[in-house]
Motif scaffolding. Structure first.
Motif, PDB file in Angstrom:
ATOM      1  N   LEU A 436      14.383  25.167  25.290  1.00 61.29           N
ATOM      2  CA  LEU A 436      14.519  26.280  24.349  1.00 61.29           C
ATOM      3  C   LEU A 436      15.995  26.450  24.027  1.00 61.29           C
ATOM      4  N   ARG A 437      16.346  26.365  22.760  1.00 59.23           N
ATOM      5  CA  ARG A 437      17.724  26.533  22.318  1.00 59.23           C
ATOM      6  C   ARG A 437      17.926  27.939  21.787  1.00 59.23           C
ATOM      7  N   THR A 438      18.968  28.599  22.277  1.00 63.03           N
ATOM      8  CA  THR A 438      19.240  29.969  21.872  1.00 63.03           C
ATOM      9  C   THR A 438      20.743  30.213  21.956  1.00 63.03           C
ATOM     10  N   VAL A 439      21.155  31.476  21.920  1.00 60.29           N
ATOM     11  CA  VAL A 439      22.546  31.859  22.119  1.00 60.29           C
ATOM     12  C   VAL A 439      22.578  33.001  23.118  1.00 60.29           C
ATOM     13  N   ASP A 440      23.735  33.186  23.783  1.00 61.26           N
ATOM     14  CA  ASP A 440      23.866  34.325  24.692  1.00 61.26           C
ATOM     15  C   ASP A 440      24.394  35.533  23.930  1.00 61.26           C
ATOM     16  N   PHE A 441      24.705  36.615  24.664  1.00 59.87           N
ATOM     17  CA  PHE A 441      25.097  37.854  23.999  1.00 59.87           C
ATOM     18  C   PHE A 441      26.426  37.728  23.262  1.00 59.87           C
ATOM     19  N   ARG A 442      27.204  36.688  23.591  1.00 61.46           N
ATOM     20  CA  ARG A 442      28.458  36.447  22.873  1.00 61.46           C
ATOM     21  C   ARG A 442      28.256  35.563  21.650  1.00 61.46           C
ATOM     22  N   GLY A 443      27.056  35.015  21.468  1.00 56.31           N
ATOM     23  CA  GLY A 443      26.798  34.116  20.367  1.00 56.31           C
ATOM     24  C   GLY A 443      27.040  32.662  20.706  1.00 56.31           C
ATOM     25  N   ALA A 444      27.350  32.360  21.973  1.00 50.22           N
ATOM     26  CA  ALA A 444      27.584  30.979  22.377  1.00 50.22           C
ATOM     27  C   ALA A 444      26.251  30.260  22.565  1.00 50.22           C
ATOM     28  N   ARG A 446      23.213  28.323  24.027  1.00 50.41           N
ATOM     29  CA  ARG A 446      22.661  28.158  25.375  1.00 50.41           C
ATOM     30  C   ARG A 446      21.324  27.440  25.259  1.00 50.41           C
ATOM     31  N   SER A 447      20.898  26.880  26.368  1.00 48.05           N
ATOM     32  CA  SER A 447      19.572  26.260  26.372  1.00 48.05           C
ATOM     33  C   SER A 447      18.889  26.537  27.696  1.00 48.05           C
ATOM     34  N   VAL A 448      17.582  26.640  27.642  1.00 51.14           N
ATOM     35  CA  VAL A 448      16.739  26.797  28.829  1.00 51.14           C
ATOM     36  C   VAL A 448      15.856  25.564  28.905  1.00 51.14           C
ATOM     37  N   GLU A 449      15.901  24.855  30.022  1.00 52.54           N
ATOM     38  CA  GLU A 449      15.144  23.622  30.184  1.00 52.54           C
ATOM     39  C   GLU A 449      14.183  23.749  31.355  1.00 52.54           C
ATOM     40  N   VAL A 450      12.968  23.272  31.141  1.00 49.09           N
ATOM     41  CA  VAL A 450      11.939  23.334  32.174  1.00 49.09           C
ATOM     42  C   VAL A 450      11.270  21.972  32.266  1.00 49.09           C
ATOM     43  N   LYS A 451      11.138  21.482  33.500  1.00 47.10           N
ATOM     44  CA  LYS A 451      10.404  20.253  33.769  1.00 47.10           C
ATOM     45  C   LYS A 451       9.209  20.615  34.641  1.00 47.10           C
ATOM     46  N   PRO A 452       8.015  20.456  34.146  1.00 45.51           N
ATOM     47  CA  PRO A 452       6.843  20.922  34.890  1.00 45.51           C
ATOM     48  C   PRO A 452       6.661  20.240  36.235  1.00 45.51           C
ATOM     49  N   ALA A 453       7.137  18.993  36.392  1.00 48.41           N
ATOM     50  CA  ALA A 453       6.980  18.309  37.678  1.00 48.41           C
ATOM     51  C   ALA A 453       7.809  18.960  38.766  1.00 48.41           C
ATOM     52  N   ASP A 454       8.862  19.644  38.370  1.00 49.53           N
ATOM     53  CA  ASP A 454       9.734  20.330  39.334  1.00 49.53           C
ATOM     54  C   ASP A 454      10.219  21.604  38.668  1.00 49.53           C
ATOM     55  N   SER A 455       9.294  22.580  38.563  1.00 51.95           N
ATOM     56  CA  SER A 455       9.588  23.754  37.750  1.00 51.95           C
ATOM     57  C   SER A 455      10.714  24.589  38.291  1.00 51.95           C
ATOM     58  N   ALA A 456      11.119  24.368  39.546  1.00 52.89           N
ATOM     59  CA  ALA A 456      12.238  25.127  40.103  1.00 52.89           C
ATOM     60  C   ALA A 456      13.561  24.696  39.507  1.00 52.89           C
ATOM     61  N   ARG A 457      13.593  23.497  38.903  1.00 52.19           N
ATOM     62  CA  ARG A 457      14.838  22.989  38.368  1.00 52.19           C
ATOM     63  C   ARG A 457      15.013  23.400  36.919  1.00 52.19           C
ATOM     64  N   THR A 458      14.964  24.685  36.683  1.00 51.75           N
ATOM     65  CA  THR A 458      15.176  25.242  35.354  1.00 51.75           C
ATOM     66  C   THR A 458      16.628  25.627  35.222  1.00 51.75           C
ATOM     67  N   SER A 459      17.197  25.400  34.086  1.00 49.94           N
ATOM     68  CA  SER A 459      18.615  25.726  33.909  1.00 49.94           C
ATOM     69  C   SER A 459      18.815  26.489  32.620  1.00 49.94           C
ATOM     70  N   ALA A 460      19.783  27.368  32.645  1.00 50.10           N
ATOM     71  CA  ALA A 460      20.268  28.020  31.433  1.00 50.10           C
ATOM     72  C   ALA A 460      21.726  27.655  31.344  1.00 50.10           C
ATOM     73  N   LYS A 461      22.073  26.819  30.386  1.00 51.25           N
ATOM     74  CA  LYS A 461      23.417  26.278  30.340  1.00 51.25           C
ATOM     75  C   LYS A 461      23.856  26.172  28.889  1.00 51.25           C
ATOM     76  N   PRO A 462      25.177  25.998  28.660  1.00 54.22           N
ATOM     77  CA  PRO A 462      25.620  25.802  27.280  1.00 54.22           C
ATOM     78  C   PRO A 462      24.950  24.598  26.665  1.00 54.22           C
ATOM     79  N   ALA A 463      24.483  24.770  25.427  1.00 56.86           N
ATOM     80  CA  ALA A 463      23.772  23.671  24.759  1.00 56.86           C
ATOM     81  C   ALA A 463      24.729  22.537  24.393  1.00 56.86           C
TER      82      ALA A 463
END
Length: 463
Positions: A436-444, A446-463
């Motif tokens: 999921l591609r989005t922006v944070d509250f500053r407008g920078a 960001r992306s949220v990534e999910v891998k169903p095989a290891d759903s704990a390894r989700t990240s929210a990081k700069p795109a």
């Protein structure tokens, strides 16, 4: 006289005043059943743990005196109205008149009419049938499997495209074969056979992009294109989508609808000369409680009471333009047109309306009393069914999915932690990596990534 007697006399009075509505089935129900109807949104609906949380929340609010449910009305043909058996006779007389106003609005308003043509006028029976099908799925597949699908579908409940049809076919199939090359004459055939002339390489067939355009209807897209979705899982997604279509006019016309019903319950009771004087006074006190602008008798409210605001706007329209003009507005508008076109600067000043901001330190600041900003502040929670605008941007060859938050369009930010949780739910059903591609509250970015095989390894990081 009892409530049935008053109901029988209120209906011909309503007809004499020009109200035209679907038949209404009234039913008195106990408090706990009324609470369940209000929380589930249907008398019988698919069971899910999230409704239990809403039930507890609503029960606490009710016990603390912050809310009270007089009735729940379901549009349809016939309409269904449930009234609390603990209401006084005067309160239920008012509720009866209020429901008649709702039924007139539902039949008159074009948005309700359009969605009823798609979803049908028997949504309660359809909802009960879907609940029965879900119980069968629980027996066949187990609670965990069914709840996993419902978690995802209900998390995406408002993510539909209301401009599309309810029963919408999949994207049209791409051409199966490339058209044959044009026939060449003898000269061109000999030319291509000359020494050193490269053999033309036929063009590879083009793969049609899916989706062919950014797709806003997430429930529909997953139901039709999730790579491993089983039929019973697809049915759940389509059932939640159908109910979301049914509820959309209720959301989009809440201020208009509650105001119209409040105007007519007040007028019907005022002109009902068959009501005893004492009962009328009691009903009038109940009316004042329903349409008061302030919460718990405080002298300042930071939220809109849709009954009060709608009632005041309808009275203003009828006073200035007459009842037939009001009926045209009722037929043609939703809350967006209603507020932007008929909440006048003078009425906003009279109602002391303003936009405000709540700071993180707890301070509340008045931002503006400008009529345009006030109107948009009232309407802001209604954009896109109250949800951020998320679209499917790309499905790759390996079925990994790219979603995009159209923040420029809806003007909303995303809670990244909540977005991750929703992505977890959906990934368990999509069963492929998702971004999921989005922006944070500053407008920078960001992306949220999910891998169903290891759903704990989700990240929210700069795109």
């Amino acid at each position: 006289m009892n409530l049935d007697d008053y109901t029988e006399q209120l209906q011909p009075l309503a007809a004499s005043l020009g109200l035209d509505y679907y038949p209404v089935d009234f039913e008195l129900v106990p408090q706990n059943f009324m609470l369940e109807i209000a929380v589930y949104g249907m008398p019988v609906r698919m069971h899910h743990w999230s409704f239990g949380l809403r039930y507890i929340h609503q029960l606490l609010h009710q016990n603390m005196g912050h809310s009270r449910i007089f009735e729940v009305m379901f549009p349809g043909n016939p309409c269904r109205a449930y009234m609390m058996d603990r209401n006084s006779l005067a309160e239920n007389a008012l509720v009866t008149a209020h429901v008649i106003g709702h039924a007139d609005f539902v039949k008159r308003n074009e948005l309700f009419a359009r969605f009823m043509r798609m979803a049908g006028g028997h949504i309660l029976e359809q909802s009960a049938a879907r609940a029965h099908n879900l119980e069968n799925a629980l027996l066949r597949h187990g609670q965990q499997a069914v709840e996993t699908v419902l978690d995802a579908a209900l998390a995406l409940e408002p993510h539909i495209d209301v401009h599309q049809r309810l029963y919408r076919p999949p994207y049209s199939a791409p051409p199966q074969d490339q058209p044959p090359p044009p026939r060449q004459d003898a000269f061109r055939q000999r030319y291509h056979q000359l020494p050193g002339e490269p053999t033309p390489i036929p063009a590879a067939p083009s793969r049609r992009a899916i989706p062919p355009h950014p797709e806003q209807d997430l429930l529909w897209f997953i139901a039709h294109y999730a790579p491993e979705l089983q039929d019973w899982e697809r049915d759940i997604f389509l059932a939640v989508r159908e109910e979301a279509f049914y509820f959309f006019p209720v959301h989009a016309c809440q201020i208009m609808n509650e105001g119209w019903a409040s105007y007519w319950h007040a007028r019907l009771l005022r002109e009902a000369d068959f009501l005893p004087h004492e009962l009328y006074l009691q009903a009038l006190r109940a009316h004042s409680d329903v349409v008061r602008p302030y919460d718990n008798e405080q002298q300042l409210a930071l939220s809109i009471n849709p009954y009060h605001l709608g009632f005041c706007i309808w009275e203003d329209i009828i006073e200035r333009e007459g009842i037939e003009a009001a009926r045209r507005v009722c037929a043609e508008e939703d809350d967006f047109g209603f507020i932007r076109n008929y909440l006048s600067p003078a009425l906003a000043d009279k109602l002391d309306l303003f936009s405000y901001q709540e700071r993180k330190d707890g301070e509340t600041r008045v931002l503006s009393r400008d009529i345009h900003e006030v109107r948009e502040a009232i309407l802001a929670p209604k954009y896109n069914y109250g949800a951020p605008c998320i679209v499917v941007e790309q499905m790759n060859d390996d079925f990994s999915l790219v979603l995009r938050h159209d923040h420029a369009r809806d003007g909303r930010g995303l809670d990244l932690a909540q977005s991750e949780q929703v992505m977890h739910y959906v990934a368990r059903v999509w069963r492929r990596p998702m971004t999921l591609r989005t922006v944070d509250f500053r407008g920078a970015p960001r992306s949220v990534e999910v891998k169903p095989a290891d759903s704990a390894r989700t990240s929210a990081k700069p795109a």
